[in-house]
Write an enzyme that holds these catalytic residues in place. Structure first.
Site: not given
Ligand code: GAR
Length: 217
Positions: A20-21, A72, A96, A112, A114, A146, A148-149
């Protein structure tokens, strides 16, 4: 659905699966009463993750809604019920994929973050994919979600140079630093209604001196 918070700020729910940073970066931004969004709910799909402690420390109500051992559809229905009074949703390390049965409740209102320069390296392990591919620039993307992934309209991106001696951990740490700067900026634009969608592109009404990208060498 639109329920104004007492201060007139946009109400945001954050979905998490881990440390959760990025949630912390959003909480820190929202601690300023002048910030246009307020984090009003944090939901984890994994019990006991550190993100829940961060939310509790900030006084934000939390819920744990596990995805395991159920359909789901039932998982997403419970998420939606728990998000009944929020206007935007931020995925912050939420691992998810959400289907249209969830997304249709928040049309173009789910963000989101990424750890890659999309459209390169969607899915999991963005920094690892960048290293394996031999990319010389890596980075982070905030995008609208959206069906997609990691395919939705890009809102903001930041790039870092890949070093010869980078490991997955060192590269991921530098990318994470970019994420923490990009995500509050993107949520501000969202909460201020400054994002519009044209086809698969997001357009941002930028203020003076604002830009949609960050670069670190
Ligand atoms: C982050 O790097 C985020 O971009 C990634 O998980 C990490 C979570 O860090 N998310 C993905 O890869 C989603 N596809 P956090 O819990 O410290 O925020």
């Amino acid at each position: 659905m639109s329920v104004a918070s007492p201060a007139g700020r946009v109400r945001v729910g954050v979905l998490v699966s881990g440390s959760g940073s990025n949630l912390q970066a959003l909480l820190d931004a929202a601690a300023d009463p002048a910030y246009p969004a307020e984090i009003t709910r944090v939901i984890a799909n994994v019990p006991g993750v550190y993100a829940l402690e961060r939310a509790a420390a900030a006084g934000v109500p939390t819920a744990v809604i596990p995805h395991q051992g159920r359909t789901r559809a039932s998982f997403e229905a419970e998420l939606l019920a728990s998000l009944a009074d929020v206007e935007w949703v931020c995925l912050a390390g939420f691992m998810r994929v959400l289907t249209p049965s969830f997304l249709d409740a928040f049309p173009s209102r789910v963000l989101n973050v990424h750890p890659a320069l999309l459209p390169a390296f969607p899915g999991t392990h963005g920094p690892r994919q960048a290293l394996e591919y031999g990319a010389v620039q890596a980075g982070a993307t905030v995008h609208l979600v959206d069906a997609g992934v990691d395919t939705g309209p890009i809102v903001a991106q930041g790039s870092v140079a890949v070093r010869e001696d980078d490991t997955e951990a060192t590269l991921a740490a530098r990318i994470l630093g970019l994420e923490h700067r990009l995500y509050p900026m993107a949520l501000r634009w969202a909460a201020e209604g400054r994002i519009t969608i044209e086809g698969r592109r997001a357009r941002i009404a930028l203020g003076s001196g604002e830009r949609r990208w960050l670069v670190e060498s």
